[in-house]
Design a protein around this motif. Structure first.
Motif, short mmCIF file in Angstrom:
data_model
loop_
_atom_site.label_atom_id
_atom_site.label_comp_id
_atom_site.label_asym_id
_atom_site.label_seq_id
_atom_site.Cartn_x
_atom_site.Cartn_y
_atom_site.Cartn_z
N GLY A 130 56.53 66.51 -1.68
CA GLY A 130 56.32 65.61 -3.14
C GLY A 130 56.17 66.24 -4.35
O GLY A 130 57.43 67.49 -4.14
N LYS A 397 47.85 59.15 -2.39
CA LYS A 397 48.78 59.84 -3.32
C LYS A 397 49.28 59.08 -4.38
O LYS A 397 49.39 57.74 -3.78
CB LYS A 397 50.27 60.72 -2.00
N THR A 434 47.51 63.72 -7.04
CA THR A 434 46.58 63.99 -5.35
C THR A 434 45.56 64.00 -5.14
O THR A 434 44.73 64.10 -6.42
CB THR A 434 47.62 64.87 -5.32
#
Length: 579
Positions: A130, A397, A434
């Protein structure tokens, strides 16, 4: 009131012209300068006074560059960076996986190489790790390095920076900061909450460049010489345009000077990439945003995250050729992945409607590497801030893109603080988030409320802003060059869009899959060629190809066409309406 009475063009849009105050300002500029009306219209829209016109058309880095020390922690950051260089300490550069992150990392790696130093590059994997620093990676880097420099990330990374306690950490970032900063040695960020925002338009590469300016100042005070910073401006220009930073203030000078540097073709990575992208003319802001940027981003989106930074930093022609070809291939794959997600997202968002302050879509299995670029497409179609979310295993996401004048980053950060998002952040024009799958609807409803408070619902979703009228005979290479001097154009500085009124179509031909090439005239001897990309995706292509002698108002942007040493003007046609 609509421009020329166009309420519904061939692409279904309403044409909106300049307001009365802008028109008056343009007339004043015409009277007090020797500039053409078409140029004065651009300057008036940008709020440039007659006495400032010459300076605006020739932006100087010397005049526009802020003092690096005006940013908090800057002097401290540069001092620690130079200490690591002088003592030959081990340095790691932790970079984001986009163009801004890659360019920022390359700035440091190239500068360090010219000072005879090396550094470890670390770019996290978008899928597995991420965005931004994570505990495991930072702890591992700290165990083997004396200094970690986080670029284009780190401002909200309290835990990961705490995990790097064995090393000093410098953050060079531009994303919105929280109320409390991480416990780093220095956090240089014009968008910290305790900054005045005067440099808030800088991208991360701009911040890194300012630190290198400060480092150069400290070296000179010590009677030492540093690398040529002007030669690094191609990287700053690339990041500024690709990260959609507002093209105002020093950013205009960064891009203008950076394009000149890039035209010299001295950076082997950018040269290799330009060649695979078949760039055959001198680079422009358009090339940075639409040809080079997407290819560099492709590595972080669906390939290996560090490919872009390695390409930009390398001075090995063999390596850069291989990296450029790999990125070009990944970009083609990215287009295929994007196309399927875009079709589904557009259909969903259109069904929801574009009248709300926010356009958004979410879906299972949508690749997180393309949701940002699909959000850009959705923003262009809706003229609304847009969010696209890919869902996997109950977690969404997402990525968002905003329109001019609407801050997206701060509301996203607020949603995270309110518990509607697991995490989120960004800057005015772009943000990431997120979110738990079961909170997506609530989060988007709340975000829509916050967008409405900024007036995101007030502009018509189908408005086409036009600059003014132009005649074919006036559309010369000289005029197009003067208009270009009012650029570079991009975020917060849209390229002027001129209308050619009551034109006769002299020639029309479909080219490629869905493009249209035409020639048009005013019946007075003035003629101009035009190209309309994607014309057959709407009614524009079929209507103009089968014009039947009808006359049209034509709207688009002036382009200079370089072909075998011959320069000519053509219109990049965007819309048309029956005259």
């Amino acid at each position: 009131m609509s421009f020329l009475g166009v309420e519904a063009s061939l692409t279904g849009r309403t044409w909106v012209g300049p307001g009365v105050e802008v028109e008056r300002a343009a007339e004043l500029l015409v009277q007090r300068t020797a500039l053409p009306q078409a140029v004065c219209q651009v300057l008036a829209r940008r709020g440039v006074a007659p006495e400032n016109a010459d300076g605006f058309l020739a932006p100087s880095l010397r005049d526009l560059m802020p003092d690096p020390r005006s940013l908090k922690d800057m002097e401290k950051a540069a001092t620690r960076f130079l200490e690591a260089v002088a003592k030959r300490q081990k340095i790691a550069v932790f970079a984001d996986y986009d163009v801004d992150g890659g360019s920022s990392a390359a700035l440091l790696l190239v500068w360090l190489r010219e000072m005879g130093c090396g550094a470890t590059l670390y770019v996290p994997d978008r899928i597995d790790e991420g965005y931004g620093p994570n505990d495991e990676a930072m702890a591992a880097l700290a165990a083997d390095h004396d200094l970690i420099v986080c670029v284009d990330c780190g401002t909200l990374s309290h835990g990961p920076i705490a995990a790097a306690k064995a090393a000093d950490v410098i953050v060079l970032d531009h994303h919105l900061g929280g109320e409390v900063l991480p416990d780093a040695m220095a956090v240089v960020n014009p968008n910290r909450q305790d900054e005045d925002g005067a440099c808030g338009h800088l991208c991360a590469a701009g911040v890194v460049f300012l630190m290198l300016v400060e480092a150069g100042r400290q070296l000179r005070a010590d009677k030492r010489k540093g690398p040529d910073l002007m030669a690094l401006l191609d990287l700053v220009a690339l990041a500024t345009v690709a990260d959609v930073a507002p093209l105002i203030g020093v950013n205009r000078a960064f891009v203008r000077q950076g394009l000149r540097v890039m035209a010299r073709r001295e950076r082997v990575g950018l040269t290799a990439l330009a060649d695979v992208a078949r760039m055959e003319t001198a680079p422009t802001a358009y090339h940075l945003g639409f040809l080079l940027g997407p290819r560099i981003n492709a590595g972080g989106r669906i390939g290996q995250a560090d490919l872009g930074a390695r390409l930009l930093a390398s001075n090995d022609p063999h390596e850069t050729t291989a990296l450029a070809e790999r990125l070009d291939t990944l970009n083609t794959e990215r287009r295929d992945v994007e196309a399927s997600v875009r079709a589904a997202a557009m259909a969903q968002a259109e069904e929801r409607g574009f009248d709300a302050p926010l356009a958004w879509a979410s879906g299972p299995g949508w690749h997180p590497g393309v949701v940002g670029i699909v959000a850009s497409r959705l923003k262009e179609a809706s003229n609304r801030p847009s969010i696209v979310i890919g869902v996997e295993d109950g977690i969404g996401k997402g990525s968002g893109r905003s329109v001019s004048g609407i801050d997206l980053g701060a509301p996203i950060q607020r949603l995270a603080a309110e518990g509607l998002l697991i995490k989120g952040g960004g800057h005015k024009m772009a943000a990431g988030l997120t979110v738990a799958e079961d909170k997506i609807e609530a989060a988007m409803a709340r975000l829509s409320e916050l967008m409405a408070k900024q007036g995101a619902h007030l502009g018509g979703p189908a408005d086409l802003n036009v600059t003014g009228l132009l005649m074919p005979a006036a559309a010369t290479v000289e005029l197009a060059e003067m208009v270009e001097q009012a650029g570079p154009f991009g975020a917060a500085a849209p390229a002027p869009r001129y209308v050619f009124a009551d034109m006769q179509i002299l020639f029309a031909k479909r080219v490629g899959d869905n493009h249209l090439k035409i020639s048009f005239g005013d019946g007075l001897g003035g003629k101009l060629d035009a190209i309309a990309f994607g014309a057959y995706d709407t009614a524009l292509g079929p209507a103009l190809e089968a014009h039947g002698g009808a006359r049209f108002h034509l709207a688009g942007r002036l382009d200079i066409n370089d072909w075998r040493g011959r320069r000519s003007v053509q219109l990049r046609l965007e819309d048309a309406a029956a005259a």
